[in-house]
Scaffold this motif. Structure first.
Motif, PDB file in Angstrom:
ATOM      1  N   VAL A 164       0.835  -1.207   0.199  1.00 63.58           N
ATOM      2  CA  VAL A 164       0.118   0.334   0.385  1.00 63.58           C
ATOM      3  C   VAL A 164       1.060   0.743   0.425  1.00 63.58           C
ATOM      4  O   VAL A 164       0.980   2.264  -0.787  1.00 63.58           O
ATOM      5  CB  VAL A 164      -1.010   0.162   1.253  1.00 63.58           C
ATOM      6  CG1 VAL A 164      -1.785   1.710   1.504  1.00 63.58           C
ATOM      7  CG2 VAL A 164      -2.204  -0.582   1.284  1.00 63.58           C
ATOM      8  N   SER A 165       1.930   1.060   0.970  1.00 59.61           N
ATOM      9  CA  SER A 165       3.270   2.310   0.650  1.00 59.61           C
ATOM     10  C   SER A 165       3.450   2.571  -0.097  1.00 59.61           C
ATOM     11  O   SER A 165       3.572   3.560  -0.865  1.00 59.61           O
ATOM     12  CB  SER A 165       3.904   2.217   1.581  1.00 59.61           C
ATOM     13  OG  SER A 165       4.883   3.511   2.119  1.00 59.61           O
ATOM     14  N   ARG A 184       1.379   3.585  -3.259  1.00 59.31           N
ATOM     15  CA  ARG A 184       0.177   5.528  -2.583  1.00 59.31           C
ATOM     16  C   ARG A 184       2.336   6.184  -3.522  1.00 59.31           C
ATOM     17  O   ARG A 184       1.814   7.517  -3.835  1.00 59.31           O
ATOM     18  CB  ARG A 184       0.113   5.174  -1.262  1.00 59.31           C
ATOM     19  CG  ARG A 184      -0.881   5.149  -0.851  1.00 59.31           C
ATOM     20  CD  ARG A 184      -0.743   5.271   0.714  1.00 59.31           C
ATOM     21  NE  ARG A 184      -1.632   6.331   1.189  1.00 59.31           N
ATOM     22  CZ  ARG A 184      -1.920   7.255   2.093  1.00 59.31           C
ATOM     23  NH1 ARG A 184      -1.462   6.767   2.881  1.00 59.31           N
ATOM     24  NH2 ARG A 184      -2.036   8.545   1.970  1.00 59.31           N
ATOM     25  N   ARG A 206      -7.872   9.371  -4.906  1.00 53.35           N
ATOM     26  CA  ARG A 206      -9.055   8.936  -4.186  1.00 53.35           C
ATOM     27  C   ARG A 206      -8.326   7.097  -4.948  1.00 53.35           C
ATOM     28  O   ARG A 206      -7.866   7.379  -6.017  1.00 53.35           O
ATOM     29  CB  ARG A 206     -10.423   8.475  -4.714  1.00 53.35           C
ATOM     30  CG  ARG A 206     -10.880  10.120  -4.448  1.00 53.35           C
ATOM     31  CD  ARG A 206     -12.556  10.322  -4.362  1.00 53.35           C
ATOM     32  NE  ARG A 206     -12.805  11.390  -3.976  1.00 53.35           N
ATOM     33  CZ  ARG A 206     -13.965  11.538  -4.209  1.00 53.35           C
ATOM     34  NH1 ARG A 206     -15.123  10.645  -4.848  1.00 53.35           N
ATOM     35  NH2 ARG A 206     -14.926  12.766  -3.549  1.00 53.35           N
ATOM     36  N   TYR A 207      -8.625   6.459  -4.117  1.00 54.72           N
ATOM     37  CA  TYR A 207      -7.415   4.732  -4.642  1.00 54.72           C
ATOM     38  C   TYR A 207      -9.227   4.142  -4.141  1.00 54.72           C
ATOM     39  O   TYR A 207      -9.742   4.837  -2.899  1.00 54.72           O
ATOM     40  CB  TYR A 207      -7.014   4.898  -3.097  1.00 54.72           C
ATOM     41  CG  TYR A 207      -5.436   5.410  -3.677  1.00 54.72           C
ATOM     42  CD1 TYR A 207      -4.324   4.798  -4.711  1.00 54.72           C
ATOM     43  CD2 TYR A 207      -5.113   6.756  -2.927  1.00 54.72           C
ATOM     44  CE1 TYR A 207      -3.202   5.415  -5.020  1.00 54.72           C
ATOM     45  CE2 TYR A 207      -3.453   7.677  -3.247  1.00 54.72           C
ATOM     46  CZ  TYR A 207      -3.488   7.385  -3.469  1.00 54.72           C
ATOM     47  OH  TYR A 207      -1.723   7.378  -4.199  1.00 54.72           O
ATOM     48  N   VAL A 266      -7.208   5.829   3.588  1.00 60.03           N
ATOM     49  CA  VAL A 266      -6.926   5.418   2.189  1.00 60.03           C
ATOM     50  C   VAL A 266      -7.653   5.572   1.314  1.00 60.03           C
ATOM     51  O   VAL A 266      -7.585   6.041   0.033  1.00 60.03           O
ATOM     52  CB  VAL A 266      -5.996   4.805   2.005  1.00 60.03           C
ATOM     53  CG1 VAL A 266      -5.683   4.499   1.549  1.00 60.03           C
ATOM     54  CG2 VAL A 266      -4.205   5.275   3.305  1.00 60.03           C
ATOM     55  N   LYS A 291     -12.186   1.471   7.390  1.00 51.77           N
ATOM     56  CA  LYS A 291     -11.091   1.297   6.141  1.00 51.77           C
ATOM     57  C   LYS A 291     -11.631   1.157   5.043  1.00 51.77           C
ATOM     58  O   LYS A 291     -10.216   1.576   4.049  1.00 51.77           O
ATOM     59  CB  LYS A 291     -10.582  -0.163   6.385  1.00 51.77           C
ATOM     60  CG  LYS A 291      -9.963  -1.364   7.800  1.00 51.77           C
ATOM     61  CD  LYS A 291      -8.955  -0.326   7.991  1.00 51.77           C
ATOM     62  CE  LYS A 291      -8.089  -0.693   9.597  1.00 51.77           C
ATOM     63  NZ  LYS A 291      -7.005   0.316  10.037  1.00 51.77           N
TER      64      LYS A 291
END
Length: 451
Positions: A113-114, A117, A124-125, A237, A260
């Motif tokens: 995920v990091s 990003r 938006r994700y 996120v 989440k």
């Protein structure tokens, strides 16, 4: 240790490179309006399906407008995990890990995920979680995982929790069907009587899967449980999550993920291994404001209208996560009323009177509406309280559709969410169940769960 050190040095260097521009943005990875991360934990029997789904995503990208991107983390047997971008012309590798790793560890999820990003900045994700799944079930509970609907002479489509099943989607049509036979489907209401003719059951050992994901490259195989996944996914996120995995529309598991994402697409029953029809839904998923009801409807119709009778099996729900705490409170009121009148009602409940959503010999996933209805029918829950619960359910599950059967299991009731009933014979599961947040939110503090 050396491999791990090298891995993180390379990853750090890649992240540093991505940030080495004057304005902090690498021109190779421009800012997008929407990025969809498809997390494919496919180092298991689903490995072959990963490539089919990636190709379907490629086809789906042909109708996507510019300004949005699809990034897939792919871990399949025999290859190092990699991060690829899916475009209308194919896949482009963005990063390959130097060695295999456990794709269903919380650390790996956080790392992916990091990295996404950083390499794919976006307004938006959205997140697709793709793998095997078995709700909140702990990996050690192998005694419950004996299939009850296995058939003699019939190979049904593999589903996304058949961890040891052969990688094939071939099947033989039961005698009750013909190639042109029609099978009614419904988005609401009772199931049709037009169901497959049952045959003798042949018990077969099934895998010990945890809540989401399986990595058979680990020794022993790796799994990711409810609490670990909740810790791995950052809050704030993703605005939506889509589970391309079985049994994810479980009240217990969704409650753990309530902060989440704003909305979650999931199935209370199984998902055929072919998965979601990505060629048809990618354009919608990549919109700044996707119509997730339309995505659910497309998935449902993809299987409900399949010309192959054995494939006409699907359940799908769209859940408003902001309503899950209120649903837990409403469920606590219902269970509190029932347990006050009869403290042993759940431990001795006749499970044959409630709708199962799994096909194991020892069912552990039951339709929530069916359970509440049974308590009401027995006079343990006042009608007004049961109606209030149903009203809250409708605010929580904002879309639900199901075929009349799920691979031979009649779905006479399907409200869109499953729940567990702490039955006395399931003492080992009951002890584990007490550790879940849903249990703490729904059961009286002084309740003596059956052990």
């Amino acid at each position: 240790m050396m491999k791990t050190t090298i891995r993180y040095i390379l990853l750090f260097a890649l992240l540093a490179l991505a940030g080495c521009t004057k304005d902090g943005e690498d021109p190779r990875y421009p800012h997008a309006s929407r990025v969809v991360l498809v997390y494919m934990a496919g180092d298991n029997s689903l490995g072959g399906y990963a490539w089919d789904n990636l190709d379907a995503m490629r086809r789906g990208m042909t109708s996507v407008t510019s300004g949005s991107r699809t990034i897939a983390y792919v871990d399949t047997p025999g290859e190092n995990p990699r991060l690829v971008e899916v475009t209308s012309s194919g896949t482009q590798t963005l990063y390959t890990w130097p060695s295999p790793h456990n794709s269903v560890s919380a650390a790996t999820v956080r790392e992916v995920v990091s990295l996404v990003r950083t390499l794919a900045p976006a307004d938006r994700y959205g997140l697709v979680l793709w793998s095997h799944g078995l709700a909140w079930m702990p990996s050690w509970a192998t005694g419950y995982l004996t299939r009850s609907k296995a058939r003699i002479g019939d190979t049904w489509p593999q589903t996304k929790h058949d961890g040891e099943a052969p990688e094939t989607s071939a099947f033989f049509v039961p005698a009750a069907f013909s190639a042109s036979a029609s099978m009614p489907v419904t988005a609401t209401g009772s199931a049709s009587a037009d169901r497959p003719i049952p045959t003798a059951s042949v018990p077969t050992s099934w895998p010990a899967t945890k809540w989401f994901g399986q990595d058979t490259g680990e020794s022993p195989a790796g799994y990711l449980d409810t609490e670990q996944l909740s810790e791995a996914i950052p809050s704030g996120v993703f605005d939506w999550i889509l589970f391309d995995a079985c049994f994810m529309a479980s009240a217990e598991t969704l409650y753990a993920l309530r902060d989440k994402a704003e909305r979650i697409i999931c199935s209370p029953a199984e998902v055929i291994a072919d998965g979601f029809p990505y060629a048809e839904i990618m354009a919608e998923l990549l919109r700044p404001e996707p119509d997730l009801r339309a995505v659910c409807e497309t998935y449902y119709r993809n299987y409900a209208d399949d010309p192959r009778p054995a494939y006409r099996s699907a359940t799908v729900s769209l859940v408003e996560t902001s309503q899950l705490e209120a649903l837990a409170a409403a469920t606590a009121s219902v269970l509190g009323a029932a347990l006050t009148t009869d403290p042993e009602v759940l431990s001795v409940m006749d499970l044959n009177r409630v709708q199962p959503l799994d096909r194991y010999r020892r069912h552990f996933l039951f339709d929530m509406g069916s359970v509440v209805g049974e308590l009401e029918t027995r006079g343990l829950v006042p009608a007004l309280l049961a109606e209030a619960w149903r009203a809250q359910l409708a605010r929580t599950v904002i879309y639900e559709a199901h075929t009349p059967t799920m691979l031979g299991l009649a779905l006479d009731a399907c409200c869109g969410l499953s729940m567990y009933v702490p039955y006395a014979d399931y003492a080992d599961l009951n002890e584990y169940y007490r550790s879940l947040g849903w249990y703490a939110g729904c059961y009286p503090a002084d309740y003596n769960i059956a052990q």
